[in-house]
Design an enzyme around this catalytic site. Structure first.
Site, PDB file in Angstrom:
ATOM      1  N   GLY A 236       0.831  -1.210   0.000  1.00  0.00           N
ATOM      2  CA  GLY A 236       0.000   0.000   0.000  1.00  0.00           C
ATOM      3  C   GLY A 236       0.854   1.244   0.000  1.00  0.00           C
ATOM      4  O   GLY A 236       1.969   1.251  -0.521  1.00  0.00           O
ATOM      5  N   SER A 237       0.313   2.311   0.603  1.00  0.00           N
ATOM      6  CA  SER A 237       0.977   3.615   0.544  1.00  0.00           C
ATOM      7  C   SER A 237       2.121   3.704   1.561  1.00  0.00           C
ATOM      8  O   SER A 237       2.177   2.933   2.524  1.00  0.00           O
ATOM      9  CB  SER A 237      -0.042   4.715   0.844  1.00  0.00           C
ATOM     10  OG  SER A 237      -0.526   4.554   2.159  1.00  0.00           O
ATOM     11  N   GLU A 258       5.704  -3.434   0.725  1.00  0.00           N
ATOM     12  CA  GLU A 258       5.725  -3.175  -0.718  1.00  0.00           C
ATOM     13  C   GLU A 258       4.956  -1.889  -0.937  1.00  0.00           C
ATOM     14  O   GLU A 258       3.725  -1.874  -0.848  1.00  0.00           O
ATOM     15  CB  GLU A 258       5.070  -4.332  -1.476  1.00  0.00           C
ATOM     16  CG  GLU A 258       5.747  -5.664  -1.298  1.00  0.00           C
ATOM     17  CD  GLU A 258       7.168  -5.692  -1.828  1.00  0.00           C
ATOM     18  OE1 GLU A 258       7.561  -4.787  -2.589  1.00  0.00           O
ATOM     19  OE2 GLU A 258       7.899  -6.613  -1.451  1.00  0.00           O
ATOM     20  N   LEU A 259       5.669  -0.793  -1.230  1.00  0.00           N
ATOM     21  CA  LEU A 259       5.024   0.522  -1.246  1.00  0.00           C
ATOM     22  C   LEU A 259       4.951   1.072  -2.671  1.00  0.00           C
ATOM     23  O   LEU A 259       4.765   0.317  -3.605  1.00  0.00           O
ATOM     24  CB  LEU A 259       5.760   1.441  -0.270  1.00  0.00           C
ATOM     25  CG  LEU A 259       5.960   0.820   1.140  1.00  0.00           C
ATOM     26  CD1 LEU A 259       6.816   1.697   2.020  1.00  0.00           C
ATOM     27  CD2 LEU A 259       4.634   0.491   1.806  1.00  0.00           C
ATOM     28  N   CYS A 292       1.610   0.249  -8.670  1.00  0.00           N
ATOM     29  CA  CYS A 292       2.872   0.723  -8.110  1.00  0.00           C
ATOM     30  C   CYS A 292       3.982   0.610  -9.152  1.00  0.00           C
ATOM     31  O   CYS A 292       4.968   1.323  -9.073  1.00  0.00           O
ATOM     32  CB  CYS A 292       3.218  -0.075  -6.868  1.00  0.00           C
ATOM     33  SG  CYS A 292       3.175  -1.846  -7.157  1.00  0.00           S
ATOM     34  N   PHE A 388      -0.227   7.728  -9.759  1.00  0.00           N
ATOM     35  CA  PHE A 388      -1.267   6.700  -9.612  1.00  0.00           C
ATOM     36  C   PHE A 388      -2.482   7.033 -10.473  1.00  0.00           C
ATOM     37  O   PHE A 388      -3.637   6.877 -10.066  1.00  0.00           O
ATOM     38  CB  PHE A 388      -1.667   6.524  -8.144  1.00  0.00           C
ATOM     39  CG  PHE A 388      -1.545   5.088  -7.692  1.00  0.00           C
ATOM     40  CD1 PHE A 388      -0.333   4.421  -7.746  1.00  0.00           C
ATOM     41  CD2 PHE A 388      -2.654   4.386  -7.223  1.00  0.00           C
ATOM     42  CE1 PHE A 388      -0.209   3.089  -7.342  1.00  0.00           C
ATOM     43  CE2 PHE A 388      -2.535   3.052  -6.816  1.00  0.00           C
ATOM     44  CZ  PHE A 388      -1.317   2.410  -6.878  1.00  0.00           C
TER      45      PHE A 388
END
Ligand code: NAD
Length: 486
Positions: A236-237, A258-259, A292, A388
């Protein structure tokens, strides 16, 4: 089908409930799932309160022991059956992904194929050798070291690839003998949670090994903080990732982050410009740029930048924006008003600073058209921020060294693509990019079940998910000695 009267996943069973050793009412109440393209209410799911999470954590810890002790081939068998259930109900999965995450059917198919690959890969992972026979410290003794499951793993996911992200953590975590608390995003709790629970129910996963706990940040915090959870796998963020890492750190837990990414697609002057522009269009406009691994910078040699930009604009204009369920539509709405506002701000501020709109640039509600911008400078948000959204900033460069310097001018480090007629030259450029992944003459947005996915810098914490990396992520060492043979 996502509508009423469905036979599978049998809405009467799961509507308004959470999954924790069966479908049950939650203390956290319920929440509606809204279709972004129409505003229609698709379903109601249960919301897990912190108390629900605590109960799920305790149930998972109880179930984890037997699951860890099961022979690997029994665990593999359940994963195999899960892939058969997914194949059997793929139309239902696709419909829910299309409606909940507002992707076109091809995006749904992509997630299903990738999720199947995760399951297939995990079948093999279950029986991988994972130990070492060490030299004993005294004659005749035994010294063994092997990887054991962590116990209960918490998985917290975003909305953009709900099925794939659930499966890429769940399949290896389960294969390696862990129980899982899965918290899907509140925007996609059915394709990222309910259907996954139904899938493993039908595959025969023992009760209590998997829990699906929809909810927002409060639920996520409870999952990360739960004393039974040994590790948190978060996608996510950056903001939420930091919050999860703080909570996990307090509990001294392993955390895999995992950003986001600010990924460059680099086009050298000897590249096949048409092929590069197609890869650029797919990398930025596919699923409205909400990945991402989307390309957030198009760095193109000055000699070919006009030809490249014209081709990219051609692709952007040829794409049809609308409800992803309508045939011929290739670009759906972005997921929420919050995301649309963010894209609009980034583009408008950049245009006010001098960027030129070559196509697109004006939204209608949640529908943001494929957009190409040039005349970019490095101070603009379109250069500095993860967008995004379906927005391609194009920048010229004059040497390979300048391309590398531009691409590395970010704190992110997730992925990149390099296009050149010379693979050795592209490889040399790729070698200088500070990213966890890089692809030659291809799109930036790639994943594979057998590959270690993840990034450097603020794109993550150096963790990897996928392939043999998952073996390390979801297990830990245990060392045992005995004075004689065992
Ligand atoms: P988000 O971080 O707000 O939400 C992701 C998940 O975290 C959701 O389930 C949410 O409920 C939960 N969450 C939010 N705050 C939390 C907290 N304080 N504690 C625990 N859980 C919390 O993500 P978003 O903004 O909706 O998603 C977009 C972002 O995710 C983008 O920045 C994108 O780059 C990133 N992303 C990364 C990957 C990757 O694989 N690296 C994949 C998809 C998305």
């Amino acid at each position: 089908m996502a509508g009423n009267g469905e036979r599978w996943p049998d809405r009467a069973e799961w509507a308004g409930k959470i999954f924790s050793a069966g479908w049950r009412e939650s203390e956290g109440g319920t929440r509606q799932v809204i279709e972004p393209a129409s505003g229609q209410v698709l379903a109601e799911v249960g919301v897990a309160s912190p108390a629900d999470v605590a109960q799920a954590g305790a149930r998972a810890a109880r179930a984890a022991g037997d699951w860890a002790a099961a022979v690997p081939s029994d665990r593999a068998e359940i994963l195999l059956r899960a892939s058969s259930v997914l194949r059997e109900h793929r139309d239902t999965f696709r419909d829910w992904i299309v409606r909940e995450s507002a992707g076109v059917p091809a995006k749904g198919d992509y997630e299903i194929i990738a999720a199947l690959a995760q399951l297939t890969h995990a079948v093999g992972l279950a029986s991988q050798p994972r130990g070492e026979v060490l030299n004993p410290q005294a004659p005749g003794g035994t010294s063994l070291a092997w990887r054991v499951p962590l116990g209960v793993v918490g998985v917290i996911n975003p909305w953009n690839a709900p099925l794939l992200f659930a499966m890429r953590a769940l399949a290896p975590a389960l294969a390696l003998g862990n129980a899982v608390l899965l918290k899907p995003d509140p925007l996609t709790p059915v394709s990222g949670g309910v259907l996954v629970a139904r899938l493993f129910e039908d595959a025969g996963l023992p009760d209590g090994v998997l829990h699906v706990l929809p909810g927002g940040a409060e639920t996520g915090r409870a999952v990360a903080a739960d004393p039974h959870v040994a590790m948190v796998s978060f996608t996510g963020s950056i903001e939420a990732g930091r919050a999860v890492a703080r909570v996990a750190g307090e509990g001294l837990k392993r955390v895999s982050l995992e950003l986001g990414g600010k990924n460059s697609l680099v086009v050298l002057e000897d590249a096949d410009v048409a092929a590069a522009a197609l890869a650029g269009a797919v990398s930025t406009f596919g699923y409205q740029g909400q990945a991402c691994v989307a390309a957030g910078r198009h760095l193109v040699h000055a000699d070919v930048v006009e030809a490249y930009t014209d081709a990219l604009v051609g692709h952007a204009r040829s794409m049809r924006v609308g409800d992803p369920r309508v045939e011929g539509v290739t670009v759906g709405p972005v997921i929420s008003a919050r995301q649309a506002d963010r894209i609009e701000r980034i583009v408008d501020e950049s245009v006010a600073g001098g960027a030129r709109v070559r196509t697109g640039g004006r939204r209608e509600g949640l529908f943001y058209p494929p957009t190409v911008l040039d005349h970019i400078d490095r101070a603009m948000p379109v250069f500095t921020e993860e967008i995004f959204g379906p927005v391609a900033p194009v920048l010229p460069f004059h040497s390979d060294a300048e391309a590398v310097e531009l691409a590395n001018d970010t704190a992110y480090g997730l992925t990149a693509a390099v296009h050149s007629g010379s693979v050795p030259r592209a490889t040399a450029v790729a070698g200088q990019l500070r990213t966890g992944m890089v692809h030659i003459n291809d799109v930036s947005a790639k994943d594979a079940a057998n590959a270690p996915f993840g990034g450097l810098g603020i794109s993550g914490n150096g963790s990897r998910i996928g392939g043999t990396a998952s073996l390390e992520e979801f297990t830990q060492w245990r060392w045992m000695t005995a004075p004689g043979p065992v």
